[in-house]
Design a protein around this motif. Structure first.
Motif, PDB file in Angstrom:
ATOM      1  N   LEU A 281       2.856   3.348 -15.184  1.00  0.00           N
ATOM      2  CA  LEU A 281       2.173   2.238 -15.843  1.00  0.00           C
ATOM      3  C   LEU A 281       0.682   2.545 -15.978  1.00  0.00           C
ATOM      4  O   LEU A 281       0.115   3.287 -15.177  1.00  0.00           O
ATOM      5  N   PRO A 282       0.030   1.962 -16.989  1.00  0.00           N
ATOM      6  CA  PRO A 282      -1.418   2.166 -17.163  1.00  0.00           C
ATOM      7  C   PRO A 282      -2.230   1.304 -16.202  1.00  0.00           C
ATOM      8  O   PRO A 282      -3.160   0.597 -16.591  1.00  0.00           O
ATOM      9  N   LEU A 283      -1.837   1.335 -14.922  1.00  0.00           N
ATOM     10  CA  LEU A 283      -2.496   0.536 -13.895  1.00  0.00           C
ATOM     11  C   LEU A 283      -2.769   1.418 -12.684  1.00  0.00           C
ATOM     12  O   LEU A 283      -2.152   2.456 -12.493  1.00  0.00           O
ATOM     13  N   THR A 284      -3.706   0.980 -11.862  1.00  0.00           N
ATOM     14  CA  THR A 284      -3.974   1.649 -10.594  1.00  0.00           C
ATOM     15  C   THR A 284      -3.881   0.619  -9.483  1.00  0.00           C
ATOM     16  O   THR A 284      -3.858  -0.592  -9.718  1.00  0.00           O
ATOM     17  N   LEU A 285      -3.843   1.125  -8.257  1.00  0.00           N
ATOM     18  CA  LEU A 285      -3.797   0.226  -7.111  1.00  0.00           C
ATOM     19  C   LEU A 285      -5.044  -0.652  -7.059  1.00  0.00           C
ATOM     20  O   LEU A 285      -4.976  -1.822  -6.675  1.00  0.00           O
ATOM     21  N   ALA A 286      -6.186  -0.102  -7.452  1.00  0.00           N
ATOM     22  CA  ALA A 286      -7.426  -0.880  -7.453  1.00  0.00           C
ATOM     23  C   ALA A 286      -7.331  -2.060  -8.423  1.00  0.00           C
ATOM     24  O   ALA A 286      -7.719  -3.188  -8.092  1.00  0.00           O
TER      25      ALA A 286
ATOM     26  N   MET B 170      -7.937  -1.992   0.002  1.00  0.00           N
ATOM     27  CA  MET B 170      -7.159  -3.118  -0.514  1.00  0.00           C
ATOM     28  C   MET B 170      -7.802  -4.441  -0.118  1.00  0.00           C
ATOM     29  O   MET B 170      -7.954  -5.351  -0.942  1.00  0.00           O
ATOM     30  N   LEU B 171      -8.209  -4.540   1.144  1.00  0.00           N
ATOM     31  CA  LEU B 171      -8.858  -5.760   1.609  1.00  0.00           C
ATOM     32  C   LEU B 171     -10.120  -6.050   0.804  1.00  0.00           C
ATOM     33  O   LEU B 171     -10.340  -7.179   0.327  1.00  0.00           O
ATOM     34  N   LEU B 172     -10.965  -5.038   0.631  1.00  0.00           N
ATOM     35  CA  LEU B 172     -12.222  -5.232  -0.095  1.00  0.00           C
ATOM     36  C   LEU B 172     -11.991  -5.621  -1.549  1.00  0.00           C
ATOM     37  O   LEU B 172     -12.671  -6.501  -2.089  1.00  0.00           O
ATOM     38  N   LEU B 173     -11.025  -4.984  -2.201  1.00  0.00           N
ATOM     39  CA  LEU B 173     -10.794  -5.270  -3.613  1.00  0.00           C
ATOM     40  C   LEU B 173     -10.150  -6.631  -3.819  1.00  0.00           C
ATOM     41  O   LEU B 173     -10.418  -7.303  -4.826  1.00  0.00           O
ATOM     42  N   VAL B 174      -9.309  -7.059  -2.894  1.00  0.00           N
ATOM     43  CA  VAL B 174      -8.771  -8.424  -2.981  1.00  0.00           C
ATOM     44  C   VAL B 174      -9.909  -9.432  -2.828  1.00  0.00           C
ATOM     45  O   VAL B 174      -9.985 -10.431  -3.554  1.00  0.00           O
ATOM     46  N   LEU B 175     -10.805  -9.175  -1.881  1.00  0.00           N
ATOM     47  CA  LEU B 175     -11.967 -10.060  -1.706  1.00  0.00           C
ATOM     48  C   LEU B 175     -12.887 -10.008  -2.923  1.00  0.00           C
ATOM     49  O   LEU B 175     -13.476 -11.025  -3.318  1.00  0.00           O
TER      50      LEU B 175
ATOM     51  N   MET C  90       0.832  -1.209   0.000  1.00  0.00           N
ATOM     52  CA  MET C  90       0.000   0.000   0.000  1.00  0.00           C
ATOM     53  C   MET C  90       0.866   1.258   0.000  1.00  0.00           C
ATOM     54  O   MET C  90       0.465   2.288  -0.514  1.00  0.00           O
ATOM     55  N   SER C  91       2.060   1.170   0.572  1.00  0.00           N
ATOM     56  CA  SER C  91       2.943   2.333   0.614  1.00  0.00           C
ATOM     57  C   SER C  91       3.711   2.514  -0.680  1.00  0.00           C
ATOM     58  O   SER C  91       3.906   3.629  -1.157  1.00  0.00           O
ATOM     59  N   TRP C  92       4.180   1.414  -1.261  1.00  0.00           N
ATOM     60  CA  TRP C  92       5.072   1.497  -2.417  1.00  0.00           C
ATOM     61  C   TRP C  92       4.363   1.419  -3.764  1.00  0.00           C
ATOM     62  O   TRP C  92       4.820   1.994  -4.745  1.00  0.00           O
ATOM     63  N   ALA C  93       3.257   0.698  -3.818  1.00  0.00           N
ATOM     64  CA  ALA C  93       2.611   0.443  -5.107  1.00  0.00           C
ATOM     65  C   ALA C  93       2.185   1.723  -5.836  1.00  0.00           C
ATOM     66  O   ALA C  93       2.413   1.836  -7.048  1.00  0.00           O
ATOM     67  N   PRO C  94       1.552   2.702  -5.159  1.00  0.00           N
ATOM     68  CA  PRO C  94       1.132   3.900  -5.906  1.00  0.00           C
ATOM     69  C   PRO C  94       2.283   4.599  -6.613  1.00  0.00           C
ATOM     70  O   PRO C  94       2.132   5.085  -7.734  1.00  0.00           O
ATOM     71  N   THR C  95       3.462   4.652  -5.980  1.00  0.00           N
ATOM     72  CA  THR C  95       4.623   5.276  -6.619  1.00  0.00           C
ATOM     73  C   THR C  95       5.105   4.461  -7.803  1.00  0.00           C
ATOM     74  O   THR C  95       5.415   4.985  -8.879  1.00  0.00           O
ATOM     75  N   GLY C  96       5.154   3.146  -7.624  1.00  0.00           N
ATOM     76  CA  GLY C  96       5.639   2.286  -8.699  1.00  0.00           C
ATOM     77  C   GLY C  96       4.713   2.203  -9.889  1.00  0.00           C
ATOM     78  O   GLY C  96       5.138   1.894 -11.000  1.00  0.00           O
TER      79      GLY C  96
ATOM     80  N   GLU D 112      -2.879  16.298   8.941  1.00  0.00           N
ATOM     81  CA  GLU D 112      -2.657  15.093   9.736  1.00  0.00           C
ATOM     82  C   GLU D 112      -3.908  14.228   9.779  1.00  0.00           C
ATOM     83  O   GLU D 112      -3.833  13.001   9.632  1.00  0.00           O
ATOM     84  N   MET D 113      -5.053  14.849  10.003  1.00  0.00           N
ATOM     85  CA  MET D 113      -6.296  14.081  10.046  1.00  0.00           C
ATOM     86  C   MET D 113      -6.584  13.426   8.694  1.00  0.00           C
ATOM     87  O   MET D 113      -6.996  12.261   8.622  1.00  0.00           O
ATOM     88  N   HIS D 114      -6.371  14.182   7.617  1.00  0.00           N
ATOM     89  CA  HIS D 114      -6.598  13.629   6.287  1.00  0.00           C
ATOM     90  C   HIS D 114      -5.681  12.449   6.017  1.00  0.00           C
ATOM     91  O   HIS D 114      -6.109  11.410   5.505  1.00  0.00           O
ATOM     92  N   ASP D 115      -4.404  12.590   6.344  1.00  0.00           N
ATOM     93  CA  ASP D 115      -3.445  11.519   6.069  1.00  0.00           C
ATOM     94  C   ASP D 115      -3.796  10.250   6.823  1.00  0.00           C
ATOM     95  O   ASP D 115      -3.685   9.144   6.286  1.00  0.00           O
ATOM     96  N   PHE D 116      -4.233  10.403   8.083  1.00  0.00           N
ATOM     97  CA  PHE D 116      -4.607   9.222   8.863  1.00  0.00           C
ATOM     98  C   PHE D 116      -5.825   8.533   8.245  1.00  0.00           C
ATOM     99  O   PHE D 116      -5.851   7.305   8.088  1.00  0.00           O
ATOM    100  N   SER D 117      -6.840   9.324   7.887  1.00  0.00           N
ATOM    101  CA  SER D 117      -8.032   8.746   7.249  1.00  0.00           C
ATOM    102  C   SER D 117      -7.670   8.060   5.945  1.00  0.00           C
ATOM    103  O   SER D 117      -8.191   6.975   5.626  1.00  0.00           O
ATOM    104  N   ASP D 118      -6.773   8.683   5.185  1.00  0.00           N
ATOM    105  CA  ASP D 118      -6.380   8.130   3.898  1.00  0.00           C
ATOM    106  C   ASP D 118      -5.686   6.785   4.060  1.00  0.00           C
ATOM    107  O   ASP D 118      -5.932   5.855   3.282  1.00  0.00           O
TER     108      ASP D 118
END
Length: 393
Positions: free
Chosen positions: A11-16, A274-279, A1-7, A260-266
């Motif tokens: 590419l024509p891909l998203t984390l989803a 990630m959990l929901l989309l894997v399921l 979750m930390s590295w994938a968005p940067t990588g 800070e509040m936004h980053d924590f929620s994000d």
């Protein structure tokens, strides 16, 4: 979750897309012994999607720099007041005429497909607080996603009422209009304002050192308490959470604590997403789309490529926005987690009969939206930014 968005930026891909693919691969191998089918795990599906949506709504409200106003939020009101009802009506008509659904199930499909998803639409939303990344397209999609989940709820209740045969009863329709529309919206909005004012006073009316009280956990506290209070008041919790976030942001609008509040929620939102989309990928691997017919697929494609874009363009008639921005606002109405929640909620609270095809169609539409919008959104928005910079420079 930390590295994938940067990588994935090049590419024509998203984390989803990556998460769904991961779920398909993992569950296709048989490594996990359970089938994450939402039709089996109906209550768990409702609760898990409910949680990720409300956390996403808090993040969406906190990141909006623009104060609420009639003219300032013109695109938002147009999408909510025109595009969303048109989408519900058009999808419901397709459900009856094209799919042969009952009126109740067609209404449910229309209500579930109307909202722009606040979870999967993160890539087309505005940037973090005070980032300056708030063009009209991103702002319109973010603010729409923050409000339309709650505004679609009355139509979900109308579908439940239709499934119970209540559309023929004047008393039932009056109750739906006064309670499910009037009271629940007012109660949700009122609770949201009160909670936002309460948290704003608690956090920002203290000395500078204690303004960091609780760090980002304040966002989670505000999310859960606003939602719970609205539910206790028989209001719409989705609306309460988003309005709480807007009210909280209005206190000391330029304070760094909002970041800070936004980053924590994000972070919490991305983990749950990630959990929901894997399921979801696992459900696809285990036959979620098995009941899908060619007619179902055509109707699903029409929802993504015809209904929402046309409804959005009608809503933008007379708007001050350039045509290219209107097109993007209309096209990038991503469907996702919120739609799953509404289907699960309605099926758990009403009698709609066999829901195999309904789940297949909803799963197909979400998959198409993840793939199509995921691949096209970033390039389209980048192109819009470059064009705007060229015109202003």
């Amino acid at each position: 979750m930390s590295w994938a968005p940067t990588g994935l930026k090049k590419l024509p891909l998203t984390l989803a897309i990556l998460c769904v693919a991961l779920g398909v691969v993992v569950f296709s191998t048989g490594l996990l012994s359970f089938n994450p089918d939402p039709r089996t795990w109906d209550t768990a599906t409702e609760r898990l999607t409910e949680l990720v949506v409300i956390i996403s709504l808090m993040g969406a409200g906190l990141k909006l720099d623009r104060p609420v106003g009639w003219r300032r939020w013109d695109s938002t009101w147009r999408l909510l007041a025109v595009a969303m009802p048109l989408t519900i009506a058009a999808v419901a008509w397709l459900g009856v005429a094209g799919l042969g659904f009952s009126l109740a199930m067609a209404l449910l499909l229309g209500a579930a497909m109307a909202p722009t998803d606040p979870v999967l639409a993160a890539d087309v939303q505005v940037g973090p607080p005070k980032s300056g990344d708030e063009d009209e397209v991103r702002f319109g999609l973010t603010s729409e996603a923050g409000l339309n989940d709650a505004l679609a709820f009355p139509f979900v209740h109308l579908a439940i009422l239709a499934a119970a045969g209540g559309l023929a009863s004047t008393a039932d329709l009056t109750d739906w209009f006064t309670v499910k529309v009037g009271w629940k919206l007012l109660a949700g909005a009122g609770v949201g304002v009160l909670c936002g004012l309460g948290f704003g006073r608690l956090v920002f009316r203290r000395n500078e050192g204690s303004a960091r009280f609780g760090d980002g956990l304040v966002a989670l506290a505000a999310t859960l308490l606003a939602y719970a209070a609205a539910e206790l008041a028989h209001g719409y919790g989705f609306l309460a959470v988003f309005i709480c976030a807007l009210t909280l942001r209005a206190w000391e609008r330029d304070h760094d604590f909002h970041q800070e509040m936004h980053d924590f929620s994000d972070q919490i939102e991305r983990l749950l997403m990630m959990l929901l989309l894997v399921l979801f990928g696992g459900a696809l691997a285990n036959g979620l789309l098995a009941s899908l017919t060619w007619i179902d697929a055509l109707v699903g494609l029409a929802v993504v490529f015809v209904v929402r874009p046309v409804a959005g363009m009608i809503a933008m008639i007379g708007s001050r926005q350039p045509m290219r921005e209107r097109l993007l606002l209309s096209f990038l109405g991503i469907r996702g987690v919120g739609s799953v929640y509404y289907i699960a909620y309605a099926l758990n609270h009403g009698d709609f009969g066999d829901s195999e095809r309904l789940w297949a169609i909803v799963g197909f539409i979400i998959l198409v939206s993840i793939l199509v919008h995921g691949v096209t959104a970033a390039p389209l928005l980048q192109r819009l930014t470059r064009r705007r910079e060229a015109e202003t420079g």
